[in-house]
Design a protein around this motif. Structure first.
Motif: not given
Length: 262
Positions: A122, A124, A218, A220
């Motif tokens: 998250g 980056q 992304f 997670y």
């Protein structure tokens, strides 16, 4: 046609975010989403999954029983319509709209069997830049925690190149190759390292595994399944690691993009 396979158990917020990002951002037009519900019980999740199917955004498939990532994906691919199969975790989110264009173009090249994407946390920083065989016994993510914008070791985070394996969190492969190799190993590798084992089998069959930094998502990580941090999970993880190490032996020490001197 690409069949995007997303297993889930509950996790409404992550599934909503994942599917929304695919539908709103993906520029490649020829795909279907198969959402595999593995015994969800949360009313909000169940309502969302049904709504996604009613809206024609996903094909909802119910798969009961204990969590077995390999068997869930194998069952989904059996009824998928696509010539290409994309394994995708429910806790991912699309960043680059042409992610699937990029991955499809690469996997259709002669001699290529698997393509993996660049995955970010998250903040980056890098979560996955290809998997390096032999790290930790089986494999480990390359460039993990590299800062945003980093080109990586010898620009490995900036150029498409061959790797030993990629994570199943976002993995594109050919349907015919998947069927030829028997998919993921649901018997010996129900949860962990099934993606690594599949990639090594692909390479053993004479096909290449590629990582592309031009498809970015992304991830997670482990938001719905959780981390392997209990005695039971750690025991299962060790058993699955042992299976891969016994099965492939010194092949895990011959990663095509990682010097043994390192």
């Amino acid at each position: 046609l690409v069949s995007i396979v997303i297993p889930t158990r509950d996790g409404a917020d992550y599934v909503r975010q994942c599917v929304k990002s695919i539908c709103e951002k993906t520029t490649y037009p020829h795909y279907e989403i198969l959402l595999i519900d593995n015994d969800s019980c949360d009313p909000v999740s169940l309502e969302l999954f049904q709504w996604l199917e009613d809206e024609g955004l996903v094909r909802l498939i119910h798969y009961g029983g204990p969590f077995n990532y390999s068997s869930i994906n194998n069952a989904a691919v059996e009824i998928a319509a696509g010539d290409l199969v994309c394994l995708l975790n429910n806790d991912t989110e699309i960043i680059t709209p042409d992610w699937l264009d990029e991955m499809v173009a690469l996997v259709l090249r002669p001699g290529v069997g698997v393509v993996g994407a660049k995955l970010l946390y998250g903040d980056q920083s890098v979560q996955h830049g290809g998997a390096i065989l032999g790290i930790g016994g089986v494999a480990g993510h390359g460039h993990r925690n590299a800062p945003p914008g980093s080109h990586g070791y010898f620009s490995r985070l900036a150029v498409t190149h061959e790797v030993g394996a990629v994570t199943g969190a976002c993995l594109l492969t050919r349907r015919d190759l998947w069927e030829e190799l028997g998919g993921l190993d649901a018997h010996c590798l129900p949860v962990a390292f099934n993606d690594i084992d599949y990639c090594v089998r692909v390479r053993d069959a004479g096909r290449r595994v590629l990582f592309t930094p031009h498809a970015v998502l992304f991830h997670y990580e482990s938001k719905t399944r959780g981390m392997d941090d209990t005695p039971q999970k750690l025991e299962r993880l060790a058993k699955e690691a042992a299976v891969v190490m016994v099965r492939w032996g010194d092949d895990l020490l011959s990663d095509p993009s990682f010097s043994p001197n390192l």
